[in-house]
Motif scaffolding. Structure first.
Motif, PDB file in Angstrom:
ATOM      1  N   GLN A 270       0.840  -1.207   0.000  1.00 36.21           N
ATOM      2  CA  GLN A 270       0.000   0.000   0.000  1.00 36.21           C
ATOM      3  C   GLN A 270       0.877   1.259   0.000  1.00 36.21           C
ATOM      4  OE1 GLN A 270      -0.652  -2.761   1.801  1.00 36.21           O
ATOM      5  NE2 GLN A 270      -2.538  -3.309   0.726  1.00 36.21           N
ATOM      6  N   GLN A 271       1.989   1.220   0.762  1.00 36.52           N
ATOM      7  CA  GLN A 271       2.888   2.377   0.791  1.00 36.52           C
ATOM      8  C   GLN A 271       3.470   2.640  -0.594  1.00 36.52           C
ATOM      9  OE1 GLN A 271       3.259   4.237   3.776  1.00 36.52           O
ATOM     10  NE2 GLN A 271       4.033   5.679   2.269  1.00 36.52           N
ATOM     11  N   GLU A 272       3.768   1.573  -1.327  1.00 30.17           N
ATOM     12  CA  GLU A 272       4.290   1.739  -2.694  1.00 30.17           C
ATOM     13  C   GLU A 272       3.229   2.335  -3.616  1.00 30.17           C
ATOM     14  OE1 GLU A 272       5.887  -1.959  -4.040  1.00 30.17           O
ATOM     15  OE2 GLU A 272       7.672  -1.758  -2.789  1.00 30.17           O
ATOM     16  N   LYS A 273       1.972   1.951  -3.393  1.00 28.68           N
ATOM     17  CA  LYS A 273       0.889   2.539  -4.201  1.00 28.68           C
ATOM     18  C   LYS A 273       0.813   4.043  -3.971  1.00 28.68           C
ATOM     19  CE  LYS A 273      -2.041  -1.510  -4.743  1.00 28.68           C
ATOM     20  NZ  LYS A 273      -3.168  -2.286  -4.263  1.00 28.68           N
ATOM     21  N   LEU A 274       0.971   4.457  -2.712  1.00 25.62           N
ATOM     22  CA  LEU A 274       0.980   5.898  -2.414  1.00 25.62           C
ATOM     23  C   LEU A 274       2.171   6.569  -3.106  1.00 25.62           C
ATOM     24  CD1 LEU A 274       0.095   6.168   1.409  1.00 25.62           C
ATOM     25  CD2 LEU A 274      -1.447   5.948  -0.540  1.00 25.62           C
ATOM     26  N   ALA A 275       3.328   5.910  -3.059  1.00 25.76           N
ATOM     27  CA  ALA A 275       4.546   6.496  -3.639  1.00 25.76           C
ATOM     28  C   ALA A 275       4.435   6.650  -5.155  1.00 25.76           C
ATOM     29  CB  ALA A 275       5.755   5.641  -3.277  1.00 25.76           C
ATOM     30  N   LYS A 276       3.646   5.783  -5.787  1.00 27.59           N
ATOM     31  CA  LYS A 276       3.486   5.854  -7.255  1.00 27.59           C
ATOM     32  C   LYS A 276       2.346   6.784  -7.660  1.00 27.59           C
ATOM     33  CE  LYS A 276       5.070   1.147  -8.105  1.00 27.59           C
ATOM     34  NZ  LYS A 276       4.543  -0.246  -8.146  1.00 27.59           N
ATOM     35  N   ALA A 277       1.557   7.253  -6.684  1.00 28.13           N
ATOM     36  CA  ALA A 277       0.334   8.012  -7.000  1.00 28.13           C
ATOM     37  C   ALA A 277       0.630   9.473  -7.345  1.00 28.13           C
ATOM     38  CB  ALA A 277      -0.618   7.947  -5.816  1.00 28.13           C
ATOM     39  N   LYS A 278      -0.165   9.971  -8.276  1.00 30.91           N
ATOM     40  CA  LYS A 278      -0.114  11.396  -8.638  1.00 30.91           C
ATOM     41  C   LYS A 278      -1.484  11.994  -8.345  1.00 30.91           C
ATOM     42  CE  LYS A 278       3.031  10.647 -12.517  1.00 30.91           C
ATOM     43  NZ  LYS A 278       3.245  10.932 -13.951  1.00 30.91           N
ATOM     44  N   ILE A 279      -1.517  12.964  -7.443  1.00 29.89           N
ATOM     45  CA  ILE A 279      -2.789  13.582  -7.029  1.00 29.89           C
ATOM     46  C   ILE A 279      -2.743  15.083  -7.315  1.00 29.89           C
ATOM     47  CG2 ILE A 279      -4.313  14.078  -5.058  1.00 29.89           C
ATOM     48  CD1 ILE A 279      -3.450  11.470  -3.791  1.00 29.89           C
TER      49      ILE A 279
ATOM     50  N   GLU B 191       3.609  12.141  -6.058  1.00 27.70           N
ATOM     51  CA  GLU B 191       3.585  13.407  -6.801  1.00 27.70           C
ATOM     52  C   GLU B 191       2.288  14.147  -6.517  1.00 27.70           C
ATOM     53  OE1 GLU B 191       4.747  13.209 -10.985  1.00 27.70           O
ATOM     54  OE2 GLU B 191       3.440  14.928 -11.372  1.00 27.70           O
ATOM     55  N   ILE B 192       2.408  15.413  -6.186  1.00 23.69           N
ATOM     56  CA  ILE B 192       1.231  16.234  -5.911  1.00 23.69           C
ATOM     57  C   ILE B 192       1.269  17.487  -6.774  1.00 23.69           C
ATOM     58  CG2 ILE B 192       0.031  17.619  -4.155  1.00 23.69           C
ATOM     59  CD1 ILE B 192       0.884  15.638  -2.050  1.00 23.69           C
ATOM     60  N   GLY B 193       0.171  17.737  -7.470  1.00 25.82           N
ATOM     61  CA  GLY B 193       0.012  18.981  -8.218  1.00 25.82           C
ATOM     62  C   GLY B 193      -0.868  19.931  -7.411  1.00 25.82           C
ATOM     63  N   ILE B 194      -0.562  21.205  -7.456  1.00 24.95           N
ATOM     64  CA  ILE B 194      -1.352  22.213  -6.725  1.00 24.95           C
ATOM     65  C   ILE B 194      -1.735  23.301  -7.719  1.00 24.95           C
ATOM     66  CG2 ILE B 194      -1.436  23.776  -4.741  1.00 24.95           C
ATOM     67  CD1 ILE B 194       1.120  22.334  -3.684  1.00 24.95           C
ATOM     68  N   ILE B 195      -3.052  23.497  -7.902  1.00 27.85           N
ATOM     69  CA  ILE B 195      -3.492  24.578  -8.787  1.00 27.85           C
ATOM     70  C   ILE B 195      -4.335  25.578  -8.007  1.00 27.85           C
ATOM     71  CG2 ILE B 195      -5.414  23.133  -9.697  1.00 27.85           C
ATOM     72  CD1 ILE B 195      -5.048  24.807 -12.352  1.00 27.85           C
ATOM     73  N   ASP B 196      -3.935  26.846  -8.079  1.00 21.82           N
ATOM     74  CA  ASP B 196      -4.684  27.931  -7.443  1.00 21.82           C
ATOM     75  C   ASP B 196      -4.199  29.249  -8.039  1.00 21.82           C
ATOM     76  OD1 ASP B 196      -6.062  29.713  -5.674  1.00 21.82           O
ATOM     77  OD2 ASP B 196      -6.071  28.155  -4.140  1.00 21.82           O
ATOM     78  N   PHE B 197      -5.132  30.076  -8.461  1.00 21.72           N
ATOM     79  CA  PHE B 197      -4.778  31.377  -9.046  1.00 21.72           C
ATOM     80  C   PHE B 197      -4.727  32.478  -7.983  1.00 21.72           C
ATOM     81  CE2 PHE B 197      -8.704  33.804  -8.669  1.00 21.72           C
ATOM     82  CZ  PHE B 197      -9.603  32.803  -8.348  1.00 21.72           C
ATOM     83  N   ASP B 198      -5.274  32.163  -6.792  1.00 22.74           N
ATOM     84  CA  ASP B 198      -5.534  33.187  -5.779  1.00 22.74           C
ATOM     85  C   ASP B 198      -4.272  33.514  -4.969  1.00 22.74           C
ATOM     86  OD1 ASP B 198      -7.120  34.944  -4.383  1.00 22.74           O
ATOM     87  OD2 ASP B 198      -8.094  33.431  -3.136  1.00 22.74           O
ATOM     88  N   THR B 199      -4.304  34.671  -4.324  1.00 21.01           N
ATOM     89  CA  THR B 199      -3.196  35.067  -3.452  1.00 21.01           C
ATOM     90  C   THR B 199      -3.632  35.025  -1.981  1.00 21.01           C
ATOM     91  OG1 THR B 199      -3.830  37.379  -3.753  1.00 21.01           O
ATOM     92  CG2 THR B 199      -2.045  36.555  -5.143  1.00 21.01           C
ATOM     93  N   VAL B 200      -2.661  34.860  -1.098  1.00 25.28           N
ATOM     94  CA  VAL B 200      -2.931  34.754   0.340  1.00 25.28           C
ATOM     95  C   VAL B 200      -3.397  36.117   0.884  1.00 25.28           C
ATOM     96  CG1 VAL B 200      -1.933  34.234   2.609  1.00 25.28           C
ATOM     97  CG2 VAL B 200      -1.157  32.962   0.581  1.00 25.28           C
ATOM     98  N   ALA B 201      -4.497  36.082   1.661  1.00 29.76           N
ATOM     99  CA  ALA B 201      -5.004  37.288   2.331  1.00 29.76           C
ATOM    100  C   ALA B 201      -4.994  37.042   3.834  1.00 29.76           C
ATOM    101  CB  ALA B 201      -6.422  37.591   1.860  1.00 29.76           C
ATOM    102  N   GLU B 202      -4.958  38.118   4.605  1.00 31.35           N
ATOM    103  CA  GLU B 202      -4.901  37.966   6.064  1.00 31.35           C
ATOM    104  C   GLU B 202      -6.109  37.178   6.586  1.00 31.35           C
ATOM    105  OE1 GLU B 202      -4.346  41.587   8.249  1.00 31.35           O
ATOM    106  OE2 GLU B 202      -3.783  40.504  10.068  1.00 31.35           O
TER     107      GLU B 202
ATOM    108  N   ILE C 104      -6.395   5.241  -3.340  1.00 30.32           N
ATOM    109  CA  ILE C 104      -5.092   4.890  -3.927  1.00 30.32           C
ATOM    110  C   ILE C 104      -4.593   3.546  -3.375  1.00 30.32           C
ATOM    111  CG2 ILE C 104      -2.641   5.550  -4.080  1.00 30.32           C
ATOM    112  CD1 ILE C 104      -4.362   7.419  -5.766  1.00 30.32           C
ATOM    113  N   ALA C 105      -4.671   3.367  -2.055  1.00 31.56           N
ATOM    114  CA  ALA C 105      -4.141   2.143  -1.428  1.00 31.56           C
ATOM    115  C   ALA C 105      -5.125   0.975  -1.525  1.00 31.56           C
ATOM    116  CB  ALA C 105      -3.789   2.414   0.032  1.00 31.56           C
ATOM    117  N   GLN C 106      -6.336   1.261  -1.992  1.00 33.48           N
ATOM    118  CA  GLN C 106      -7.399   0.250  -2.105  1.00 33.48           C
ATOM    119  C   GLN C 106      -7.677  -0.440  -0.776  1.00 33.48           C
ATOM    120  OE1 GLN C 106      -5.360  -1.414  -5.694  1.00 33.48           O
ATOM    121  NE2 GLN C 106      -7.419  -1.365  -6.579  1.00 33.48           N
ATOM    122  N   ILE C 107      -7.947   0.392   0.224  1.00 30.11           N
ATOM    123  CA  ILE C 107      -8.322  -0.130   1.541  1.00 30.11           C
ATOM    124  C   ILE C 107      -9.673   0.463   1.950  1.00 30.11           C
ATOM    125  CG2 ILE C 107      -5.946  -0.515   2.341  1.00 30.11           C
ATOM    126  CD1 ILE C 107      -6.323   2.133   4.018  1.00 30.11           C
ATOM    127  N   GLY C 108     -10.368  -0.242   2.830  1.00 27.98           N
ATOM    128  CA  GLY C 108     -11.620   0.270   3.404  1.00 27.98           C
ATOM    129  C   GLY C 108     -12.710   0.478   2.367  1.00 27.98           C
TER     130      GLY C 108
END
Lengths: 241, 83
Positions: A22-31, A54-65, A214-218
């Motif tokens: 299962q840990q290897e499945k996580l290591a091969k996963a792209k989210i 691998e993780i992709g992050i998409i966001d156009f916004d900027t951080v506000a207080e 991803i790990a195919q559990i539960g």
């Protein structure tokens, strides 16, 4: 067999329903995490910590207080900076095993297919219906499962779309709400208010669903909608189809 | 002339719907079909007709008009939008 950092992931590898496979499945996963806000920040932290490759992050916004009480990846020095870029830098620094790609742009009809098709799973942390219906449509076309969540004050909804349940039935967001509601008919966090810990809990539930898929559990929330109420601690789960 | 049967159902209201109705769990007297219930509850709470929502009967989303039974549990589920 991949080289897994045993020491780092030992406590989850020794779990009875988890292991090296299962840990290897996580290591091969792209989210891909769409939106690095209240839901995206906790989801990103726990997905990277769990060993997602691998993780992709998409966001156009900027951080506000006004983001800082719930978007826990950011601090006052990040105000004005793009969320995807800042989140990507912090995740890459804290979790060097995780390959991070950042997209400081809006997910749109023009870029959605190309970006989404590079990933195995999409996690929706967005705050608007245009993006949510676009994710639903492109994931259906590309046959990619996606983890939905959204917040309304002290409540959160979670589901896993485009993933077969035990009977082989896949639900889509459009099976739940066929017609796109106007953004004006519903309050967003800016207008309705939100207690920071609520997206913290719900974003972590999304991370857990992602790990289960991803790990195919539960039993992931395929074809089911879960609603959590933080004031009463009640959970309500319903079949969609 | 047919008389519509009235029954009591248990309602769970979520998100904005709980705000509109003023409570999140309550017992409601209604004619025994889903369409008649929707007409009655939107008449009692007119703001409901202005927002999208789905109804789950006994933990399954209702796809069409259907008969309701005494003590059924109905959930009124609006879409959420915050992230």
């Amino acid at each position: 067999m991949m080289a897994i950092n045993w020491k780092r992931y030992e406590r989850q590898i020794i779990l009875p329903n988890f292991g090296l496979v299962q840990q290897e499945k996580l290591a091969k996963a792209k989210i891909l995490v769409v939106g690095a806000g209240g839901l995206g920040c906790p989801a990103l932290l726990y997905l990277a910590a769990a060993g997602i490759g691998e993780i992709g992050i998409i966001d156009f916004d900027t951080v506000a207080e006004s983001n800082l009480h719930r978007q826990v990846l950011y601090n006052a020095k990040d105000i004005g900076s793009n969320k995807a870029i800042v989140a990507g830098e912090k995740i890459a620094l804290a979790y060097p095993d995780c390959e991070v790609k950042t997209y400081p742009e809006k997910l749109s009809i023009q870029n959605a297919t190309e970006i989404i098709s590079s990933y195995h799973l999409i996690l929706d942390g967005c705050d608007n219906f245009d993006t949510r219906y676009l994710i639903d449509e492109v994931c259906k076309q590309q046959n990619i499962p996606w983890i939905y969540a959204s917040i309304s004050r002290f409540e959160g909804q979670v589901s896993v779309f485009n993933l077969p349940d035990a009977n082989g039935i896949k639900a889509y967001y459009t099976n739940l709400f066929a017609d796109k509601p106007s953004n004006e008919s519903l309050l967003n966090c800016a207008e309705a208010g939100v207690l920071g810990v609520i997206p913290g809990i719900i974003g972590n539930m999304q991370a857990l669903e992602a790990i289960k898929v991803i790990a195919q559990i539960g039993q992931p929330l395929a074809n089911e909608l879960l609603t959590y109420n933080g004031l009463t601690n009640q959970m309500y789960k319903t079949k969609i189809l | 002339m047919t008389t519509q049967t009235h029954i009591n159902i248990h309602v769970l209201a979520f998100g904005q719907i709980a705000d509109i109705i003023g409570q999140s769990t309550f017992t409601y007297s209604t004619p025994n079909t889903l369409l008649a219930l929707q007409t009655k509850i939107e008449n009692d709470y007119p703001l409901l007709s202005k927002i999208a929502y789905r109804i789950a009967i006994n933990k399954k989303i209702a796809l069409e008009n259907t008969e309701l039974h005494e003590a059924d549990e109905l959930a009124l589920l609006p879409p959420f939008s915050g992230g």
